[in-house]
Design a protein around this motif. Structure first.
Motif, PDB file in Angstrom:
ATOM      1  N   ILE A 208      13.872  19.876   1.455  1.00  0.00           N
ATOM      2  CA  ILE A 208      13.084  18.648   1.620  1.00  0.00           C
ATOM      3  C   ILE A 208      13.186  18.250   3.080  1.00  0.00           C
ATOM      4  N   ASN A 209      12.035  18.319   3.739  1.00  0.00           N
ATOM      5  CA  ASN A 209      12.021  18.029   5.174  1.00  0.00           C
ATOM      6  C   ASN A 209      11.446  16.629   5.402  1.00  0.00           C
ATOM      7  N   ILE A 210      12.198  15.820   6.150  1.00  0.00           N
ATOM      8  CA  ILE A 210      11.768  14.438   6.401  1.00  0.00           C
ATOM      9  C   ILE A 210      11.247  14.347   7.842  1.00  0.00           C
ATOM     10  N   PRO A 211       9.920  14.303   7.998  1.00  0.00           N
ATOM     11  CA  PRO A 211       9.394  14.252   9.368  1.00  0.00           C
ATOM     12  C   PRO A 211       9.230  12.822   9.877  1.00  0.00           C
ATOM     13  N   ASP A 212       9.623  12.634  11.132  1.00  0.00           N
ATOM     14  CA  ASP A 212       9.251  11.404  11.832  1.00  0.00           C
ATOM     15  C   ASP A 212       8.028  11.823  12.659  1.00  0.00           C
ATOM     16  N   THR A 213       6.914  11.909  11.973  1.00  0.00           N
ATOM     17  CA  THR A 213       5.705  12.532  12.508  1.00  0.00           C
ATOM     18  C   THR A 213       5.226  11.908  13.812  1.00  0.00           C
ATOM     19  N   VAL A 214       5.369  10.592  13.919  1.00  0.00           N
ATOM     20  CA  VAL A 214       4.839   9.914  15.113  1.00  0.00           C
ATOM     21  C   VAL A 214       5.961   9.458  16.056  1.00  0.00           C
TER      22      VAL A 214
ATOM     23  N   LEU B  92       6.376  28.331  17.338  1.00  0.00           N
ATOM     24  CA  LEU B  92       5.123  29.073  17.144  1.00  0.00           C
ATOM     25  C   LEU B  92       4.104  28.279  16.330  1.00  0.00           C
ATOM     26  N   ARG B  93       4.521  27.168  15.735  1.00  0.00           N
ATOM     27  CA  ARG B  93       3.565  26.365  14.956  1.00  0.00           C
ATOM     28  C   ARG B  93       3.379  24.995  15.607  1.00  0.00           C
ATOM     29  N   ASP B  94       4.370  24.100  15.501  1.00  0.00           N
ATOM     30  CA  ASP B  94       4.194  22.772  16.104  1.00  0.00           C
ATOM     31  C   ASP B  94       4.144  22.909  17.627  1.00  0.00           C
ATOM     32  N   GLY B  95       4.979  23.809  18.173  1.00  0.00           N
ATOM     33  CA  GLY B  95       4.996  24.023  19.627  1.00  0.00           C
ATOM     34  C   GLY B  95       3.631  24.449  20.124  1.00  0.00           C
TER      35      GLY B  95
ATOM     36  N   GLY C 204       5.412  30.023   6.627  1.00  0.00           N
ATOM     37  CA  GLY C 204       4.014  29.688   6.917  1.00  0.00           C
ATOM     38  C   GLY C 204       3.745  28.268   6.442  1.00  0.00           C
ATOM     39  N   LEU C 205       3.029  27.502   7.249  1.00  0.00           N
ATOM     40  CA  LEU C 205       2.722  26.106   6.897  1.00  0.00           C
ATOM     41  C   LEU C 205       1.451  26.055   6.052  1.00  0.00           C
ATOM     42  N   ALA C 206       1.431  25.108   5.108  1.00  0.00           N
ATOM     43  CA  ALA C 206       0.247  24.950   4.250  1.00  0.00           C
ATOM     44  C   ALA C 206       0.113  23.488   3.853  1.00  0.00           C
TER      45      ALA C 206
ATOM     46  N   PRO D 195      -3.413  21.361  11.392  1.00  0.00           N
ATOM     47  CA  PRO D 195      -2.804  21.040  10.094  1.00  0.00           C
ATOM     48  C   PRO D 195      -2.906  19.580   9.695  1.00  0.00           C
ATOM     49  N   GLN D 196      -2.851  18.683  10.665  1.00  0.00           N
ATOM     50  CA  GLN D 196      -2.836  17.269  10.288  1.00  0.00           C
ATOM     51  C   GLN D 196      -4.232  16.690  10.081  1.00  0.00           C
ATOM     52  N   VAL D 197      -5.264  17.512  10.254  1.00  0.00           N
ATOM     53  CA  VAL D 197      -6.624  16.962  10.102  1.00  0.00           C
ATOM     54  C   VAL D 197      -7.210  17.413   8.772  1.00  0.00           C
TER      55      VAL D 197
ATOM     56  N   ILE E 210       7.306  29.195   2.136  1.00  0.00           N
ATOM     57  CA  ILE E 210       6.086  28.389   2.301  1.00  0.00           C
ATOM     58  C   ILE E 210       6.518  26.946   2.518  1.00  0.00           C
ATOM     59  N   HIS E 211       5.955  26.350   3.550  1.00  0.00           N
ATOM     60  CA  HIS E 211       6.246  24.942   3.879  1.00  0.00           C
ATOM     61  C   HIS E 211       4.973  24.155   3.592  1.00  0.00           C
ATOM     62  N   THR E 212       4.990  23.360   2.539  1.00  0.00           N
ATOM     63  CA  THR E 212       3.796  22.595   2.201  1.00  0.00           C
ATOM     64  C   THR E 212       4.040  21.105   2.426  1.00  0.00           C
ATOM     65  N   PHE E 213       2.983  20.392   2.773  1.00  0.00           N
ATOM     66  CA  PHE E 213       3.177  18.975   3.094  1.00  0.00           C
ATOM     67  C   PHE E 213       1.968  18.137   2.692  1.00  0.00           C
ATOM     68  N   ILE E 214       2.262  16.843   2.475  1.00  0.00           N
ATOM     69  CA  ILE E 214       1.190  15.868   2.253  1.00  0.00           C
ATOM     70  C   ILE E 214       1.721  14.525   2.753  1.00  0.00           C
TER      71      ILE E 214
ATOM     72  N   CYS F  97      11.687  15.834  13.946  1.00  0.00           N
ATOM     73  CA  CYS F  97      11.464  14.606  14.723  1.00  0.00           C
ATOM     74  C   CYS F  97      10.581  14.849  15.932  1.00  0.00           C
ATOM     75  N   HIS F  98       9.662  13.937  16.133  1.00  0.00           N
ATOM     76  CA  HIS F  98       8.808  13.999  17.337  1.00  0.00           C
ATOM     77  C   HIS F  98       9.357  13.065  18.403  1.00  0.00           C
ATOM     78  N   ASN F  99       8.938  13.331  19.643  1.00  0.00           N
ATOM     79  CA  ASN F  99       9.639  12.762  20.785  1.00  0.00           C
ATOM     80  C   ASN F  99       8.877  11.644  21.498  1.00  0.00           C
TER      81      ASN F  99
ATOM     82  N   PHE G 240       9.182  21.323   1.174  1.00  0.00           N
ATOM     83  CA  PHE G 240       8.167  20.257   1.070  1.00  0.00           C
ATOM     84  C   PHE G 240       8.441  19.183   2.112  1.00  0.00           C
ATOM     85  N   SER G 241       7.359  18.705   2.772  1.00  0.00           N
ATOM     86  CA  SER G 241       7.490  17.598   3.727  1.00  0.00           C
ATOM     87  C   SER G 241       6.580  16.436   3.330  1.00  0.00           C
ATOM     88  N   PRO G 242       7.140  15.238   3.188  1.00  0.00           N
ATOM     89  CA  PRO G 242       6.296  14.053   3.063  1.00  0.00           C
ATOM     90  C   PRO G 242       5.924  13.615   4.487  1.00  0.00           C
ATOM     91  N   GLU G 243       4.703  13.970   4.891  1.00  0.00           N
ATOM     92  CA  GLU G 243       4.317  13.717   6.290  1.00  0.00           C
ATOM     93  C   GLU G 243       4.358  12.224   6.591  1.00  0.00           C
ATOM     94  N   ASP G 244       4.770  11.902   7.805  1.00  0.00           N
ATOM     95  CA  ASP G 244       4.924  10.509   8.265  1.00  0.00           C
ATOM     96  C   ASP G 244       5.977   9.769   7.423  1.00  0.00           C
TER      97      ASP G 244
END
Ligand code: KIV
Ligand code: ZN
Length: 512
Positions: free
Chosen positions: A167-173, A13-16, A73-75, A510-512, A97-101, A204-206, A139-143
């Protein structure tokens, strides 16, 4: 069970929803959220409340409707985002609350224009503020997949101290390879001094087709939450697909120290629901939920399966819900039977009038089609709900003429802002002719990006579910239509997309 628990965090419902054209209405989001709850998904990321009033209202509606899953909710790491997310999740039994930078050099320098010290400071401040709304902060450290490891260790330690429990580790790209990404998770868990006070998660992104492989590698190295989406929906090439992650772990319990607590029999119904609502068809050879995922074509395979299923099957189709599509209703079913099957599917109508309208559509369908399956009902409700978008253009009548050796022709009458207009056109096929006739009336200046037809059930009396994707000046919308006549379904889908283009949309990313 002596296995550890793997938390499934669904972000359909969010990234999708960030897939171009996959935007959903509030009612549709609530329906999907209920299906995820039925599947016993642990955490549902319901949206990005700061993005728009509509996103805020949807997160709030999901938080009200769902009782058993945690609603997130993402923030961004900004006071106003966190306050908005905190407000939106308030009605939830359990809210997060899921916050990221961003933490990669390129994102910090080029996008945020902030120094690493400033980023740490803002992250800590954000987590502390989020903790004032809920004890459950992620918390997510984006990228992260392109961030320096020393810096990741530093910021993760600081946010755990500030109160982040996940602690969420995103492979944003989607840049990482499985071994590398698994090693990163292992390294962070080993090096961050207070790592034992948080659950490590991955997102993880695909982009290289490795989102599921990277997620599984992370789980093997200690991650205990996976963020994923139904059918792998998501930004660009999508996210790790929930069904593949869950079934890989379930099927290879000999290799994993953890397992999920999902009801996997809900996977196929949920996949179909998401596909029908978003109009993103599932490719036939898609693992687990594709139409061919359990079909054996070659004679040798068929022979083997008849002798012993395990010769060629590593999972049972019924364990992922392939048999769940029960024939439930028919021409003689009454309103009560209709209502009670909808209730079993967790579909609730707000008003008696909406139920009556859906029942009328059901009767119309039952006249054309003997057996009505759950998927027919879901499509019917999707139709009923998508027609609640302000329908300025309505189909009044459609007549097509298609004959061997002749050019197909279509005559269409539409009601546009309550005024009727008619037009005829010829085309390469009856659908092409119909779209051209519609365009003669509406002159929409859109570009057709996608046209797809999918049979909802088997049999030649199946409803065709059509998706039309239109682009108008960079704004992309999907329209859906279903009917036992695919030309009518196509016209409905085209008009549904045009009507969506009339709706105002003001939405931050969110990413802008
Ligand atoms: O891909 C990403 O980095 C995200 C974050 C907001 C977690 O979606
Ligand atoms: Zn993402």
């Amino acid at each position: 069970m002596d296995k550890e628990k793997l938390i499934i965090f669904d972000t359909t419902l969010r990234d999708g929803e960030q897939s171009p054209g996959a935007s959903m209405t509030q009612e549709e989001k609530v329906r999907i959220a209920r299906a995820l709850e039925r599947m016993r998904v642990d955490v549902i990321e319901a949206g990005f409340p700061m993005a728009s009033e509509g996103d805020f209202a949807s997160v709030q509606a999901v938080a009200r409707a769902v009782k058993d899953s945690t609603i997130c909710g993402l923030a961004r790491a900004l006071d106003k985002d966190i306050a908005r997310a905190g407000e939106a999740i308030k009605p939830a039994n359990s809210g997060r609350i899921h916050t990221f930078i961003a933490t990669s050099p390129i994102h910090m320098q080029m996008k945020l224009r902030m120094s690493p010290d400033q980023v740490v400071e803002q992250a800590v401040k954000a987590v502390k503020l989020a903790r004032q709304y809920t004890d459950n902060v992620e918390f997510s450290p984006e990228d992260a997949g392109r961030s320096e490891h020393d810096f990741l260790c530093r910021i993760i330690e600081a946010v755990i101290d500030a109160g982040a429990g996940t602690i969420n580790i995103p492979d944003t790209v989607g840049y990482n390879l499985p071994q590398q990404f698994g090693a990163l998770i292992g390294e962070l868990i080993a090096r961050v001094p207070n790592a034992d006070k948080a659950v490590f998660s991955v997102h993880c992104h695909n982009d290289l087709g490795l989102a599921v492989a990277n997620s599984l590698s992370a789980v093997m190295n200690g991650a205990r939450q996976v963020e994923c989406t139904i059918n792998g929906l998501g930004e660009r090439a999508g996210n790790a697909s929930l069904e593949e992650v869950v079934m890989a772990i379930e099927t290879r319990q000999d290799l994993f120290a953890c397992n999920t607590t999902l009801d996997t029999t809900q996977i196929v119904p949920c996949s179909r629901l998401v596909s029908s609502i978003t109009g993103f068809a599932v490719q036939p050879n898609k693992a687990i939920v594709g139409a061919n995922a359990f079909a054996h074509e070659s004679g040798i395979h068929q022979d083997g399966v008849l002798k012993n299923r395990e010769t060629y099957e590593i999972m049972r189709a019924e364990d992922v819900g392939w048999s769940a599509n029960r024939m439930v209703l028919g021409k003689h079913s009454g309103r009560n039977a209709f209502r009670s099957r909808l209730q079993e599917l967790d579909i609730v109508f707000e008003t008696e009038e909406a139920l009556n309208e859906a029942f009328a559509r059901f009767k119309e369908l039952a006249d054309k089609k003997h057996e009505i399956y759950d998927d027919d009902l879901q499509a019917l409700v999707t139709q009923a709900q998508s027609s609640t978008v302000d329908e300025r253009i309505k189909l009044v009548s459609l007549k097509v003429c298609s004959e061997t050796g002749e050019t197909p022709e279509s005559a269409v009458t539409l009601s546009y802002d309550s005024e009727e207009s008619s037009a005829s056109a010829s085309g390469g096929g009856p659908v092409d002719a119909t779209f051209k006739a519609i365009e003669k009336i509406v002159n929409s200046e859109t570009e057709l990006l996608l046209y797809s037809v999918n049979a909802i059930t088997s049999g030649t009396d199946s409803q065709g579910e059509v998706t039309v994707r239109l682009d108008k000046g960079g704004r992309i919308v999907n329209g859906q239509g279903a009917d036992t006549d695919i030309v009518i379904a196509s016209a409905k889908a085209y008009l549904n997309a045009l009507n969506k283009l009339h709706e105002p949309i003001e939405r931050a990313h969110p990413q802008v």
